[in-house]
Design a protein around this motif. Structure first.
Motif, mmCIF file in Angstrom:
data_model
loop_
_atom_site.group_PDB
_atom_site.id
_atom_site.type_symbol
_atom_site.label_atom_id
_atom_site.label_comp_id
_atom_site.label_asym_id
_atom_site.label_seq_id
_atom_site.Cartn_x
_atom_site.Cartn_y
_atom_site.Cartn_z
ATOM 1 N N ALA A 164 -47.467 -27.374 24.125
ATOM 2 C CA ALA A 164 -46.767 -27.644 22.845
ATOM 3 C C ALA A 164 -46.484 -25.876 21.814
ATOM 4 C CB ALA A 164 -46.842 -28.470 21.801
ATOM 5 N N HIS A 165 -48.116 -25.154 21.973
ATOM 6 C CA HIS A 165 -48.116 -23.533 21.254
ATOM 7 C C HIS A 165 -47.373 -23.131 21.830
ATOM 8 C CE1 HIS A 165 -51.196 -24.978 18.485
ATOM 9 N NE2 HIS A 165 -51.823 -25.229 19.545
ATOM 10 N N ASN A 166 -47.392 -22.829 23.943
ATOM 11 C CA ASN A 166 -46.842 -22.289 24.112
ATOM 12 C C ASN A 166 -45.341 -22.205 24.429
ATOM 13 O OD1 ASN A 166 -48.611 -20.940 25.767
ATOM 14 N ND2 ASN A 166 -49.725 -22.817 27.125
ATOM 15 N N LEU A 167 -44.413 -23.486 23.707
ATOM 16 C CA LEU A 167 -43.244 -23.686 23.506
ATOM 17 C C LEU A 167 -42.689 -23.618 21.960
ATOM 18 C CD1 LEU A 167 -42.843 -26.688 26.305
ATOM 19 C CD2 LEU A 167 -42.554 -23.985 26.494
ATOM 20 N N ALA A 168 -44.148 -22.871 21.269
ATOM 21 C CA ALA A 168 -43.569 -23.150 20.186
ATOM 22 C C ALA A 168 -42.209 -21.558 19.947
ATOM 23 C CB ALA A 168 -44.962 -22.555 19.246
ATOM 24 N N SER A 169 -41.530 -21.816 19.580
ATOM 25 C CA SER A 169 -40.193 -21.090 18.690
ATOM 26 C C SER A 169 -41.044 -19.854 18.330
ATOM 27 C CB SER A 169 -39.414 -21.116 18.998
ATOM 28 O OG SER A 169 -37.724 -20.725 18.701
ATOM 29 N N LEU A 170 -40.713 -18.423 18.390
ATOM 30 C CA LEU A 170 -40.907 -18.129 17.395
ATOM 31 C C LEU A 170 -40.075 -17.353 15.751
ATOM 32 C CD1 LEU A 170 -43.102 -14.857 16.508
ATOM 33 C CD2 LEU A 170 -40.981 -14.333 17.093
ATOM 34 N N ASP A 171 -40.389 -17.900 14.566
ATOM 35 C CA ASP A 171 -39.405 -18.375 13.484
ATOM 36 C C ASP A 171 -39.592 -16.891 12.931
ATOM 37 O OD1 ASP A 171 -37.498 -19.139 11.845
ATOM 38 O OD2 ASP A 171 -39.500 -19.634 10.476
ATOM 39 N N PHE A 172 -39.289 -15.392 13.690
ATOM 40 C CA PHE A 172 -39.039 -14.478 13.077
ATOM 41 C C PHE A 172 -37.288 -13.389 13.992
ATOM 42 C CE2 PHE A 172 -39.602 -9.702 13.284
ATOM 43 C CZ PHE A 172 -40.381 -9.565 11.723
ATOM 44 N N ASN A 173 -37.197 -12.688 13.693
ATOM 45 C CA ASN A 173 -35.896 -12.402 14.141
ATOM 46 C C ASN A 173 -35.389 -10.779 13.263
ATOM 47 O OD1 ASN A 173 -33.398 -11.498 15.807
ATOM 48 N ND2 ASN A 173 -32.951 -14.106 16.396
ATOM 49 N N VAL A 174 -35.212 -9.579 14.394
ATOM 50 C CA VAL A 174 -34.787 -8.634 13.635
ATOM 51 C C VAL A 174 -33.580 -8.434 14.367
ATOM 52 C CG1 VAL A 174 -37.302 -8.523 13.069
ATOM 53 C CG2 VAL A 174 -36.034 -7.215 15.272
ATOM 54 N N VAL A 175 -32.530 -9.468 15.479
ATOM 55 C CA VAL A 175 -31.461 -8.503 15.446
ATOM 56 C C VAL A 175 -30.907 -8.465 15.020
ATOM 57 C CG1 VAL A 175 -29.452 -9.667 16.954
ATOM 58 C CG2 VAL A 175 -31.749 -10.122 17.916
ATOM 59 N N ASN A 176 -30.044 -9.570 13.577
ATOM 60 C CA ASN A 176 -29.210 -9.148 12.611
ATOM 61 C C ASN A 176 -29.263 -7.561 12.032
ATOM 62 O OD1 ASN A 176 -27.880 -11.136 13.667
ATOM 63 N ND2 ASN A 176 -28.961 -12.348 11.567
ATOM 64 N N ARG A 177 -30.421 -7.502 11.915
ATOM 65 C CA ARG A 177 -31.118 -5.943 11.557
ATOM 66 C C ARG A 177 -30.884 -5.155 11.814
ATOM 67 N NH1 ARG A 177 -37.044 -7.641 9.368
ATOM 68 N NH2 ARG A 177 -37.701 -5.307 9.367
ATOM 69 N N LEU A 178 -31.285 -4.932 13.452
ATOM 70 C CA LEU A 178 -30.599 -4.000 15.028
ATOM 71 C C LEU A 178 -29.579 -4.034 14.517
ATOM 72 C CD1 LEU A 178 -33.371 -4.591 17.505
ATOM 73 C CD2 LEU A 178 -33.480 -2.904 15.093
ATOM 74 N N ARG A 179 -28.719 -5.451 14.409
ATOM 75 C CA ARG A 179 -26.905 -4.581 14.850
ATOM 76 C C ARG A 179 -26.343 -3.968 13.338
ATOM 77 N NH1 ARG A 179 -25.157 -10.909 16.802
ATOM 78 N NH2 ARG A 179 -26.012 -11.389 18.967
ATOM 79 N N ALA A 180 -26.858 -4.345 12.204
ATOM 80 C CA ALA A 180 -26.246 -3.745 10.781
ATOM 81 C C ALA A 180 -26.266 -2.215 11.284
ATOM 82 C CB ALA A 180 -26.963 -4.466 10.013
ATOM 83 N N SER A 181 -27.783 -2.320 12.087
ATOM 84 C CA SER A 181 -27.820 -0.506 12.023
ATOM 85 C C SER A 181 -26.814 0.390 12.606
ATOM 86 C CB SER A 181 -29.414 -0.329 12.412
ATOM 87 O OG SER A 181 -29.293 0.532 12.342
ATOM 88 N N LEU A 182 -26.586 -0.576 14.157
ATOM 89 C CA LEU A 182 -26.013 0.098 15.156
ATOM 90 C C LEU A 182 -23.877 0.071 14.000
ATOM 91 C CD1 LEU A 182 -26.709 -1.402 18.298
ATOM 92 C CD2 LEU A 182 -26.971 0.993 17.581
ATOM 93 N N ALA A 183 -24.018 -0.980 13.896
ATOM 94 C CA ALA A 183 -22.584 -1.023 13.398
ATOM 95 C C ALA A 183 -22.398 -0.289 12.221
ATOM 96 C CB ALA A 183 -22.285 -2.583 12.150
ATOM 97 N N ARG A 184 -23.367 0.620 10.980
ATOM 98 C CA ARG A 184 -23.202 1.586 10.600
ATOM 99 C C ARG A 184 -22.761 2.654 10.912
ATOM 100 N NH1 ARG A 184 -27.182 -1.396 7.325
ATOM 101 N NH2 ARG A 184 -29.274 0.056 7.782
ATOM 102 N N SER A 185 -23.419 3.007 12.400
ATOM 103 C CA SER A 185 -23.678 4.100 12.963
ATOM 104 C C SER A 185 -21.918 4.126 13.706
ATOM 105 C CB SER A 185 -25.021 4.295 14.184
ATOM 106 O OG SER A 185 -25.889 4.524 13.394
ATOM 107 N N GLU A 186 -21.282 2.483 14.302
ATOM 108 C CA GLU A 186 -19.920 3.121 14.765
ATOM 109 C C GLU A 186 -19.510 2.979 13.452
ATOM 110 O OE1 GLU A 186 -19.966 -1.120 16.220
ATOM 111 O OE2 GLU A 186 -21.736 -0.411 18.216
#
Length: 254
Positions: free
Chosen positions: A76-98
């Protein structure tokens, strides 16, 4: 579990003691009675040993169930999902450059449009039908493209500088999440997001390099076109006939 573990040696000791006592008093095959109850020492010993073995089996089953419960808890500990995601922050940063690239003025980044514009503004040579005014306007437009290319490169540099502070914050958060991960899945997800941050920075570096190289290429092309324009202007000034030959002139009939 502790009660069962402590009870087992006591029962075993009791069984051994019973065997010794009965063996010292009566033969193993003898029967003796207490009131209306007839006791067989051999059966008593056998039943006691059977009870001890049964208790041992129960203890083993309890231990096995506890091990399985611990294994399920670890899973159960090994299958617990990480409640944290920076993907949207990275996408927003790339979108500004684009967006900066999309807003770039001057020659288009699209290959098809670039070819036609480049052939018009940066010709191998000027045709005789092209007027001097047209060559001047083309030179002015080329200068504007070069200036726009430099402006875009500088805007991209400013954006990348701003993104670096955001990337540093994301990196700090991801490292903290990775170190505090409670299982394999959370650690893997944190690692994947760290790789995504690295890929984003690589893409951003390519975008910055692209705009800088574009500005440098526009300047080199402008210089080449200016040389061709100067050659054509000089040719038209000199003409294609016999050049002027200076001769001596006599004044007042002398």
């Amino acid at each position: 579990m502790k009660l069962q573990s402590s009870l087992k040696p006591r029962l075993a000791a009791l069984a051994v003691a019973s065997v010794l006592v009965l063996a010292s008093v009566q033969p193993a095959h003898a029967l003796f009675g207490v009131g209306d109850i007839v006791l067989d020492p051999s059966n008593l010993v056998q039943n006691t040993l059977t009870a001890v073995r049964t208790l041992e089996q129960i203890n083993n089953q309890v231990q096995q169930l506890q091990n399985e419960a611990q294994m399920l808890s670890n899973q159960a500990h090994n299958l617990a999902s990480l409640d944290f995601n920076v993907v949207n922050r990275l996408r927003a940063s790339l979108a500004r450059s684009e967006q900066l690239i999309a807003e770039a003025q001057g020659l288009a980044y699209d290959v098809q449009n670039l070819d036609s514009e480049f052939a018009r503004l940066y010709p191998d040579e000027y045709a005789a039908t092209v007027s001097g005014d047209q060559m001047y306007r083309d030179a002015r437009e080329r200068w504007g493209h070069t200036l726009d290319g430099l402006h875009t490169a500088m805007r991209m540099q400013a954006q990348v500088s701003r993104n670096l502070s955001e990337d540093e914050s994301a990196l700090t958060d991801l490292v903290g999440q990775s170190q505090s991960a409670t299982g394999a899945l959370q650690a893997m997800q944190a690692t994947n997001q760290l790789l995504a941050l690295q890929a984003k920075q690589s893409i951003q570096a390519q975008q910055l390099q692209l705009t800088q190289d574009r500005a440098a290429s526009l300047e080199l092309a402008r210089q080449a076109a200016a040389s061709e324009r100067a050659r054509e202007v000089r040719r038209r000034f000199l003409g294609e006939g016999t050049p002027y030959t200076p001769q001596s002139i006599q004044f007042y009939g002398n």
